[in-house]
Design an enzyme around this catalytic site. Structure first.
Site, PDB file in Angstrom:
ATOM      1  N   GLY A  21       0.845  -1.189   0.000  1.00  0.00           N
ATOM      2  CA  GLY A  21       0.000   0.000   0.000  1.00  0.00           C
ATOM      3  C   GLY A  21       0.881   1.239   0.000  1.00  0.00           C
ATOM      4  O   GLY A  21       1.982   1.200   0.553  1.00  0.00           O
ATOM      5  N   GLN A  67       3.261   9.904   0.992  1.00  0.00           N
ATOM      6  CA  GLN A  67       4.537   9.164   1.096  1.00  0.00           C
ATOM      7  C   GLN A  67       5.461   9.411  -0.099  1.00  0.00           C
ATOM      8  O   GLN A  67       6.626   9.029  -0.055  1.00  0.00           O
ATOM      9  CB  GLN A  67       4.274   7.667   1.231  1.00  0.00           C
ATOM     10  CG  GLN A  67       3.603   7.296   2.544  1.00  0.00           C
ATOM     11  CD  GLN A  67       3.397   5.794   2.639  1.00  0.00           C
ATOM     12  OE1 GLN A  67       2.444   5.266   2.098  1.00  0.00           O
ATOM     13  NE2 GLN A  67       4.324   5.110   3.288  1.00  0.00           N
ATOM     14  N   CYS A  79       5.619  -0.034   7.575  1.00  0.00           N
ATOM     15  CA  CYS A  79       5.317   1.118   6.718  1.00  0.00           C
ATOM     16  C   CYS A  79       6.568   1.460   5.918  1.00  0.00           C
ATOM     17  O   CYS A  79       7.661   1.508   6.486  1.00  0.00           O
ATOM     18  CB  CYS A  79       4.896   2.294   7.600  1.00  0.00           C
ATOM     19  SG  CYS A  79       4.511   3.785   6.676  1.00  0.00           S
ATOM     20  N   LEU A  80       6.399   1.725   4.626  1.00  0.00           N
ATOM     21  CA  LEU A  80       7.566   2.045   3.788  1.00  0.00           C
ATOM     22  C   LEU A  80       8.255   3.333   4.252  1.00  0.00           C
ATOM     23  O   LEU A  80       9.437   3.525   3.987  1.00  0.00           O
ATOM     24  CB  LEU A  80       7.153   2.178   2.318  1.00  0.00           C
ATOM     25  CG  LEU A  80       6.662   0.891   1.642  1.00  0.00           C
ATOM     26  CD1 LEU A  80       6.230   1.185   0.211  1.00  0.00           C
ATOM     27  CD2 LEU A  80       7.741  -0.186   1.656  1.00  0.00           C
ATOM     28  N   HIS A 133      -4.700   1.527   7.225  1.00  0.00           N
ATOM     29  CA  HIS A 133      -3.330   2.043   7.365  1.00  0.00           C
ATOM     30  C   HIS A 133      -3.087   3.176   6.354  1.00  0.00           C
ATOM     31  O   HIS A 133      -2.563   4.235   6.715  1.00  0.00           O
ATOM     32  CB  HIS A 133      -2.320   0.900   7.158  1.00  0.00           C
ATOM     33  CG  HIS A 133      -0.891   1.328   7.209  1.00  0.00           C
ATOM     34  ND1 HIS A 133      -0.022   0.942   8.207  1.00  0.00           N
ATOM     35  CD2 HIS A 133      -0.163   2.140   6.383  1.00  0.00           C
ATOM     36  CE1 HIS A 133       1.166   1.490   7.983  1.00  0.00           C
ATOM     37  NE2 HIS A 133       1.109   2.219   6.883  1.00  0.00           N
ATOM     38  N   GLU A 134      -3.476   2.952   5.097  1.00  0.00           N
ATOM     39  CA  GLU A 134      -3.235   3.968   4.065  1.00  0.00           C
ATOM     40  C   GLU A 134      -4.103   5.208   4.292  1.00  0.00           C
ATOM     41  O   GLU A 134      -3.652   6.331   4.099  1.00  0.00           O
ATOM     42  CB  GLU A 134      -3.495   3.393   2.660  1.00  0.00           C
ATOM     43  CG  GLU A 134      -2.591   2.226   2.278  1.00  0.00           C
ATOM     44  CD  GLU A 134      -1.125   2.498   2.552  1.00  0.00           C
ATOM     45  OE1 GLU A 134      -0.676   3.640   2.369  1.00  0.00           O
ATOM     46  OE2 GLU A 134      -0.417   1.562   2.972  1.00  0.00           O
ATOM     47  N   HIS A 178      -2.699   7.679   6.587  1.00  0.00           N
ATOM     48  CA  HIS A 178      -1.670   8.566   6.018  1.00  0.00           C
ATOM     49  C   HIS A 178      -2.282   9.875   5.503  1.00  0.00           C
ATOM     50  O   HIS A 178      -1.610  10.896   5.458  1.00  0.00           O
ATOM     51  CB  HIS A 178      -0.946   7.884   4.844  1.00  0.00           C
ATOM     52  CG  HIS A 178       0.180   6.983   5.270  1.00  0.00           C
ATOM     53  ND1 HIS A 178       1.286   7.450   5.940  1.00  0.00           N
ATOM     54  CD2 HIS A 178       0.375   5.657   5.105  1.00  0.00           C
ATOM     55  CE1 HIS A 178       2.114   6.446   6.173  1.00  0.00           C
ATOM     56  NE2 HIS A 178       1.591   5.338   5.687  1.00  0.00           N
TER      57      HIS A 178
HETATM   58 ZN    ZN Z   1       2.433   3.465   5.829  1.00  0.00          ZN
END
Ligand code: ZN
Length: 191
Positions: A45, A50, A96-97, A138-139, A142
């Protein structure tokens, strides 16, 4: 085009993303870039903040996962809005990236009802559960400036402080392109 992924500590990750006005952004091109960026980082995701763009949009792609129950999920979400969260809360270890190297158990509701537009600006209202709901939650976070680390207890946060500080300085060993927050130099203490 592969974008560098913004790391923990960058203020854009704590901001509120803006609604996208139809016609102002090519969401088709942006989503392809986001899919490409996410794939290069082996993510499932990715939200627009991000990659440094504070817009309400995220992409999900689980097609490379082995679990057959969730590996058919590849979707673009534009201007998503959570209508309802319900169902039994459950724990899952999230990563998380933007926060590489840290994984923690986070409790979230099991079922999610979401309104959104797809990449062709068709409106949808769908219900998601299990891993699909989890990834979307989660996304979606953000887009409101929330990171999974925000849910941790003060003790857990203290234990992770050094690691998080290293991430915010770009002191990490990963194999995808990232953008560390700009270094703040304290001139007074460098004499
Ligand atoms: Zn994340």
């Amino acid at each position: 085009m592969i974008y560098p992924i913004v790391l923990y500590g960058d203020p854009i990750l704590k901001g509120k993303a803006k609604e996208i006005e139809k016609g102002t952004i090519d969401v088709g091109e942006l989503s392809e870039d986001m899919f490409e960026t996410m794939k290069a980082a082996s993510g499932i995701g990715l939200a627009a903040p991000q990659i440094g763009k504070s817009w309400k949009m995220f992409v999900v792609d689980t097609s490379h996962l082995e679990d057959e129950k969730v590996n058919d999920f590849r979707q673009v979400f534009v201007n998503p809005k959570v209508i309802e969260e319900k169902g039994k809360p459950w724990n899952f270890e999230e990563g998380c990236l933007s926060i590489p190297g840290i994984r923690e158990e986070i409790k979230r509701n099991g079922v999610l009802r979401l309104k959104y537009y797809d990449v062709n600006w068709e409106p949808h209202e769908d219900t998601f559960d299990g891993m699909k709901a989890r990834i979307i939650q989660h996304e979606y976070d953000h887009l409101t400036g929330t990171l999974f680390t925000d849910y941790l207890t003060p003790l857990k946060k203290r234990l992770l402080r050094a690691k998080l500080s290293n991430i915010s300085k770009g002191k990490i060993d990963i194999d995808y392109k990232v953008k560390a927050p700009l270094k703040k130099i304290n001139y007074v203490n460098t004499i």
